[in-house]
Design a protein around this motif. Structure first.
Motif, mmCIF file in Angstrom:
data_model
loop_
_atom_site.group_PDB
_atom_site.id
_atom_site.type_symbol
_atom_site.label_atom_id
_atom_site.label_comp_id
_atom_site.label_asym_id
_atom_site.label_seq_id
_atom_site.Cartn_x
_atom_site.Cartn_y
_atom_site.Cartn_z
ATOM 1 N N PRO A 40 0.800 -1.228 0.000
ATOM 2 C CA PRO A 40 0.000 0.000 0.000
ATOM 3 C C PRO A 40 0.831 1.275 0.000
ATOM 4 N N GLU A 41 2.038 1.235 0.582
ATOM 5 C CA GLU A 41 2.821 2.461 0.735
ATOM 6 C C GLU A 41 3.153 3.085 -0.619
ATOM 7 N N VAL A 42 3.578 2.259 -1.566
ATOM 8 C CA VAL A 42 3.924 2.751 -2.901
ATOM 9 C C VAL A 42 2.744 2.627 -3.851
ATOM 10 N N GLY A 43 1.902 1.639 -3.627
ATOM 11 C CA GLY A 43 0.757 1.453 -4.497
ATOM 12 C C GLY A 43 -0.145 2.667 -4.574
ATOM 13 N N ARG A 44 -0.310 3.369 -3.435
ATOM 14 C CA ARG A 44 -1.213 4.527 -3.448
ATOM 15 C C ARG A 44 -0.677 5.668 -4.322
ATOM 16 N N LEU A 45 0.635 5.682 -4.574
ATOM 17 C CA LEU A 45 1.178 6.693 -5.491
ATOM 18 C C LEU A 45 0.619 6.523 -6.887
ATOM 19 N N PHE A 46 0.322 5.271 -7.260
ATOM 20 C CA PHE A 46 -0.247 5.020 -8.585
ATOM 21 C C PHE A 46 -1.735 5.378 -8.629
ATOM 22 N N THR A 47 -2.396 5.332 -7.479
ATOM 23 C CA THR A 47 -3.767 5.864 -7.429
ATOM 24 C C THR A 47 -3.755 7.333 -7.811
ATOM 25 N N ASP A 48 -2.847 8.095 -7.208
ATOM 26 C CA ASP A 48 -2.765 9.528 -7.487
ATOM 27 C C ASP A 48 -2.373 9.792 -8.938
ATOM 28 N N LEU A 49 -1.399 9.033 -9.442
ATOM 29 C CA LEU A 49 -0.938 9.215 -10.819
ATOM 30 C C LEU A 49 -2.090 9.110 -11.808
ATOM 31 N N HIS A 50 -2.893 8.076 -11.658
ATOM 32 C CA HIS A 50 -3.973 7.850 -12.612
ATOM 33 C C HIS A 50 -5.186 8.739 -12.337
ATOM 34 N N ALA A 51 -5.461 8.987 -11.062
ATOM 35 C CA ALA A 51 -6.597 9.850 -10.740
ATOM 36 C C ALA A 51 -6.395 11.252 -11.301
ATOM 37 N N GLU A 52 -5.149 11.740 -11.288
ATOM 38 C CA GLU A 52 -4.858 13.058 -11.840
ATOM 39 C C GLU A 52 -5.135 13.118 -13.337
ATOM 40 N N ARG A 53 -5.099 11.956 -13.989
ATOM 41 C CA ARG A 53 -5.376 11.909 -15.429
ATOM 42 C C ARG A 53 -6.810 11.492 -15.727
ATOM 43 N N GLY A 54 -7.645 11.444 -14.697
ATOM 44 C CA GLY A 54 -9.066 11.211 -14.918
ATOM 45 C C GLY A 54 -9.537 9.787 -14.784
ATOM 46 N N VAL A 55 -8.676 8.859 -14.368
ATOM 47 C CA VAL A 55 -9.093 7.478 -14.154
ATOM 48 C C VAL A 55 -9.874 7.385 -12.852
ATOM 49 N N ARG A 56 -10.992 6.682 -12.890
ATOM 50 C CA ARG A 56 -11.795 6.451 -11.686
ATOM 51 C C ARG A 56 -11.446 5.071 -11.138
ATOM 52 N N PHE A 57 -11.226 4.982 -9.826
ATOM 53 C CA PHE A 57 -10.937 3.700 -9.176
ATOM 54 C C PHE A 57 -12.098 3.301 -8.285
ATOM 55 N N HIS A 58 -12.354 2.016 -8.253
ATOM 56 C CA HIS A 58 -13.341 1.458 -7.318
ATOM 57 C C HIS A 58 -12.653 0.277 -6.628
ATOM 58 N N PHE A 59 -12.086 0.547 -5.449
ATOM 59 C CA PHE A 59 -11.335 -0.465 -4.725
ATOM 60 C C PHE A 59 -12.239 -1.249 -3.775
ATOM 61 N N GLY A 60 -11.736 -2.384 -3.336
ATOM 62 C CA GLY A 60 -12.465 -3.203 -2.384
ATOM 63 C C GLY A 60 -13.690 -3.864 -2.965
ATOM 64 N N ALA A 61 -13.704 -4.076 -4.273
ATOM 65 C CA ALA A 61 -14.873 -4.669 -4.925
ATOM 66 C C ALA A 61 -14.430 -5.555 -6.085
ATOM 67 N N ARG A 62 -15.288 -6.504 -6.423
ATOM 68 C CA ARG A 62 -15.028 -7.402 -7.552
ATOM 69 C C ARG A 62 -16.156 -7.284 -8.563
ATOM 70 N N LEU A 63 -15.803 -7.432 -9.815
ATOM 71 C CA LEU A 63 -16.810 -7.452 -10.863
ATOM 72 C C LEU A 63 -17.572 -8.773 -10.786
ATOM 73 N N THR A 64 -18.893 -8.700 -10.768
ATOM 74 C CA THR A 64 -19.702 -9.913 -10.633
ATOM 75 C C THR A 64 -20.547 -10.214 -11.867
ATOM 76 N N GLU A 65 -20.752 -9.223 -12.721
ATOM 77 C CA GLU A 65 -21.561 -9.453 -13.931
ATOM 78 C C GLU A 65 -21.300 -8.332 -14.930
ATOM 79 N N ILE A 66 -21.284 -8.704 -16.201
ATOM 80 C CA ILE A 66 -21.211 -7.717 -17.275
ATOM 81 C C ILE A 66 -22.558 -7.726 -17.977
ATOM 82 N N ILE A 67 -23.203 -6.574 -17.977
ATOM 83 C CA ILE A 67 -24.539 -6.448 -18.554
ATOM 84 C C ILE A 67 -24.421 -6.004 -20.008
ATOM 85 N N GLY A 68 -25.196 -6.614 -20.874
ATOM 86 C CA GLY A 68 -25.150 -6.241 -22.277
ATOM 87 C C GLY A 68 -26.513 -6.283 -22.935
#
Length: 423
Positions: free
Chosen positions: A193-221
């Protein structure tokens, strides 16, 4: 004793297999060399598939290990688009998908790994992607260009190296990106987590949205197309395409069919080899992603390393072992990544549970720094971010087993070489 009447067979059309074939000829082997590739492409390197080639910066031809004519010139027999389906180690016979039997004196399994699948409803929809092969990258490159043009949305399951590199590429194309991961930070199982969170900031600054603590359970189409992804906490994420980037599994089917020893799943699986990359059969070797290797620098369980440098170095060493050379695979694990304007190199092995201190040397806020992972005062891993030409001293420091003063190690004014033992 190796003689000109012997046949060496290599299974796998990636970097490890191609470099093994090259090394056999460079070391003077004059027997038959047969390289079996289940893809129709000539052997190629994979890093560009999520980096330069995916971004349209690298030409397609740049990914190939050798020019197509090299194989004929080196008298390496290629079986392209032909999977190997069974291995009879007792009779030294490999059988191809069309029924062709190949007798061998020595065999190298460089079968690599394959993307893990999302075992959830909706993965049969047209907009669900994986990234492992050149064909995957070609399709995904077209998809990202279309998403960028149409302001489309890419949903990525997994915040590992592939997930983050594709996220960066998607944003450079102009696509909207959401990343879902069960861990609390990106790259959590590699960097902690100590270094991993730096990559959260890197991508968030470029507009990437993160949803942590969750798993994908279904893809709707609808009508075969992706509309959204659902997570196990009840969230719905609109999407036009989905990338499954949830890790890779070693391709061990041939080894299993031959009864070769495998590494335990809790240790990453793969084909168990000794320090000379020999399997439990004395005439069968394994290298690259599929090999689980005991590394003396990191005592305990063997390691299965899925990165470019492991294939680059493992293939040639396995070739020399096949020739009867006394060799030991003891490379420090190494990988690199490029995301936006951030480039990094990582050496060593220190996942959570294998370190008790993280030191940062430099300016992490400006993303120009070194990070060190220590266990009982010893440097187990190091990463240079936008700092170059330091891999050699960092790897020497890891190899040395020394316990540098933490305050001095974190000080950019103290030369790295000062921490290395005297020659």
């Amino acid at each position: 004793m190796v003689d000109a009447d012997q046949t060496f067979v290599i299974v796998g059309g990636g970097l490890a297999g191609a470099k093994a074939a090259e090394t056999l000829r460079a070391e003077g082997f004059t027997g038959r060399v047969i390289l079996v590739c289940d893809e129709r492409e000539h052997p190629y390197e994979r890093p560009a598939l999520s980096k330069g080639y995916l971004l349209g910066k690298d030409a397609r031809d740049s990914v190939f290990v050798h020019e197509p004519g090299w194989y004929a010139g080196a008298e390496v027999e290629l079986h392209l688009g032909q999977p190997a389906v069974s291995l009879d180690a007792a009779n030294h016979t490999l059988t191809l998908g069309d029924g062709t039997p190949l007798h061998y004196d020595k065999l190298l399994l460089a079968t690599g790994s394959e993307p893990r699948r999302l075992e959830i409803p909706g993965t049969d929809l047209a907009g669900v992607h994986h990234l492992r092969r050149l064909a995957h990258a070609e399709r995904l490159r077209r998809t990202l260009a279309n998403l960028g043009r149409d302001n489309g949305h890419l949903l990525i399951a997994g915040a590992g190296w592939i997930g983050l590199e594709v996220a960066a590429a998607a944003r450079e194309y102009g696509a909207e990106v959401t990343v879902v991961d069960a861990a609390p930070t990106p790259l959590h199982h590699v960097l902690g987590p100590e270094v991993g969170r730096l990559f959260t900031d890197l991508h968030a600054e470029r507009g990437v949205r993160f949803h942590f603590g969750a798993r994908l359970t279904e893809i709707i189409g609808q009508d075969g197309m992706v509309l959204a992804g659902l997570t196990d906490d009840g969230e719905e994420h609109p999407a036009h395409d989905v990338l499954a980037a949830v890790g890779a599994a070693p391709r061990t089917a041939l080894a299993e069919s031959a009864g070769l020893a495998l590494a335990a799943p809790e240790h990453g699986g793969g084909i168990a080899v000794d320090a000379g990359l020999r399997t439990s059969d004395p005439d069968v070797y394994a290298a690259g992603d599929v090999a689980s290797v005991p590394l003396g620098l990191f005592p305990g369980a063997p390691l299965r390393v899925e990165h470019w440098a492991n294939a680059l170095n493992g293939g040639p060493l396995a070739a020399r072992a096949m020739l009867g050379r006394d060799v030991t695979y003891d490379r420090v694990p190494y990988f690199f990544s490029d995301q936006y304007d951030l480039g990094l190199e990582y050496s060593g092995w220190a996942p959570p549970g294998q370190y008790d201190q993280v030191l940062v040397r430099g300016d992490a806020a400006k993303r120009r720094f070194l990070a060190f992972w220590l266990l009982d005062g010893q440097v187990r891993a190091a990463m240079n971010v936008n700092v170059w030409d330091v891999t050699e001293p960092l790897q020497k420091l890891i190899r040395s087993g020394s316990r540098p003063d933490p305050e001095a190690l974190a000080d950019p004014n103290v030369p790295l070489e000062s921490f290395l033992p005297s020659p």
